[in-house]
Design a protein around this motif. Structure first.
Motif, PDB file in Angstrom:
ATOM      1  N   THR A  28      -7.913 -16.009  39.011  1.00 56.46           N
ATOM      2  CA  THR A  28      -7.443 -17.154  38.231  1.00 56.46           C
ATOM      3  C   THR A  28      -8.290 -17.337  36.969  1.00 56.46           C
ATOM      4  OG1 THR A  28      -6.700 -18.201  40.270  1.00 56.46           O
ATOM      5  CG2 THR A  28      -6.877 -19.614  38.340  1.00 56.46           C
TER       6      THR A  28
ATOM      7  N   ASP B  71       0.026 -17.823  38.443  1.00 56.54           N
ATOM      8  CA  ASP B  71      -1.065 -17.752  39.412  1.00 56.54           C
ATOM      9  C   ASP B  71      -0.511 -17.911  40.816  1.00 56.54           C
ATOM     10  OD1 ASP B  71      -3.690 -17.484  40.149  1.00 56.54           O
ATOM     11  OD2 ASP B  71      -4.187 -19.604  39.875  1.00 56.54           O
ATOM     12  N   GLU B  72      -0.814 -16.958  41.678  1.00 55.93           N
ATOM     13  CA  GLU B  72      -0.365 -16.983  43.082  1.00 55.93           C
ATOM     14  C   GLU B  72       1.146 -17.208  43.150  1.00 55.93           C
ATOM     15  OE1 GLU B  72      -2.441 -16.472  45.558  1.00 55.93           O
ATOM     16  OE2 GLU B  72      -4.365 -16.770  44.572  1.00 55.93           O
TER      17      GLU B  72
END
Ligand code: ADP
Ligand code: MG
Length: 370
Positions: free
Chosen positions: A42, A311-312
């Motif tokens: 991240t 992100d993710e």
């Protein structure tokens, strides 16, 4: 696949959180980043988000980004392909003041970064965007509005600065109307621009969702005022609303009307269900739908889709939707930087993406191109 016309060709992180020195070269394909929790994935996305106006995808203060082990400031730089031009971009913090921006080695404003690059992100905290406070939804909308109208950043800054001044007067119990008129006029002018940009963004998103052949559910969006009152829209309406609201605002010690109280409402169109009542996976799919629509509209308006920071992103998306997301990103020709815990999450991308393996040793992240 042709190289995207908006992309970072290279990226260097210096003393940025867990990255002491990380140098990356990209090849035009989306970038799949994997590694264990805490590896520093991240942080890479956050570094890229600092190459756009504002506080980046964690909303962090500049000094939080300094690598704590050395505490000597930080720097993020890169080579940005922006349509037919290539720019050297750099942003840094030397330990004091605010972050600095250089474009082609010349001092520039953060807003100038927003004109040559457009960055849009989805981060895990946004999984709760539809059920939590209006702040997050406003920021999400403003990010998209800014991608269409880079001057949105300046209007927001002007508005917030003027509002802080007005709020100070309200707290101090200033009653004399003549003290308020100048600052309210400033807020009204900037506020009307903010409102107009948001509405235009919603219109473009609606059109882009309507025309799309996509696996993601369309979200029908509306802008409403927090207190259920009609959204004051024009300069004049806003100036009048501020003046009318003064007695209440004096009691509250802050400004209760205006675009800073706006909220973004969304409905899962096909089901007619409010986004906040949808399942977690559906809520995520609505967000993805909106940012993909943002990309398609921007490709038409600006000439390129934004750089996506996802992100993710695989969390909460089932295997079909995940594959559909990858297909749509590739079809758009967007440089998407995506993170996930393991390489298996990116299997469907095949050789359509480059892969980075991020690891952490003794508090230092390292990145290997796989
Ligand atoms: N200012 C900082 N200085 C040094 N390390 C930091 C700083 N801020 C965060 N970190 C470290 O970065 C790591 C988290 O990185 P992150 O990119 O969020 O991980 P992930 O790979 O799970 O996304 C943690 O180990 C954290 O301790
Ligand atoms: Mg992470």
């Amino acid at each position: 696949m042709a190289a995207p016309s908006l992309a970072l060709q290279s990226l260097t992180l210096s003393h940025f959180r867990s990255h002491k020195r990380t140098v990356l070269e990209t090849d035009g394909r989306p970038v799949a980043i994997y590694g264990a929790n805490g590896a520093g994935k991240t942080n890479i996305l956050e570094a890229i988000s600092m190459l756009s106006p504002g506080r980046g995808l964690r909303g962090a203060k500049v000094d939080e980004l300094v690598r704590s082990q050395e505490a000597v400031g930080w720097k993020v730089s890169g080579v940005l392909q922006s349509l037919s031009q290539v720019h050297e971009v750099e942003t840094s913090f030397d330990g004091t003041g605010s972050r600095k921006v250089l474009i082609d080695e010349k001092t520039a404003s953060q807003a100038a970064l927003g004109r040559i690059g457009r960055v849009v992100w989805l981060v895990p905290v946004m999984d709760r965007l539809w059920v939590e406070g209006a702040d997050g939804r406003r920021r999400f909308l403003d990010r998209m509005a800014m991608s269409f109208h880079p001057s949105h950043a300046e209007a927001s800054l002007t508005y917030e600065k003027a509002m802080r001044e007005r709020n100070r007067m309200l707290k101090d119990g200033v009653r004399d109307p003549s003290w308020y008129s100048a600052v309210e006029a400033q807020m009204a002018k900037a506020g009307a621009v903010i409102h107009k940009n948001r509405l235009e963004a919603l219109e473009m998103l609606a059109a882009a969702q309507e025309q799309a052949d996509t696996a993601f559910p369309a979200a029908e969006c509306a802008l409403v005022h927090a207190e259920g009152i009609e959204m004051p829209a024009s300069d004049e309406d806003l100036a009048m609303a501020f003046a009318d609201s003064r007695p209440r605002d004096l009691m509250a010690g802050r400004t209760l009307v205006g675009p800073h109280r706006a909220d973004l409402e969304a409905v899962y169109s096909a089901k007619g269900v409010a986004a906040r009542k949808c399942s977690t996976g559906e809520q995520k799919a609505l967000l993805v739908s909106l940012i993909l629509a943002n990309g398609r509209a921007l490709a038409a308006e600006f000439g390129a889709p934004p750089i996506y920071l996802l992100d993710e992103v695989a969390a909460h998306l089932d295997a079909d939707r995940r594959a559909a997301l990858y297909d749509e990103i590739c079809a758009l020709g967007a440089q998407a930087w995506m993170t996930g815990t393991g390489p298996e999450l990116f299997e469907d991308l095949g050789d359509r993406a480059m892969r980075l393996d991020v690891t952490e040793h003794a508090g230092v992240s390292s990145v290997a191109v796989v």
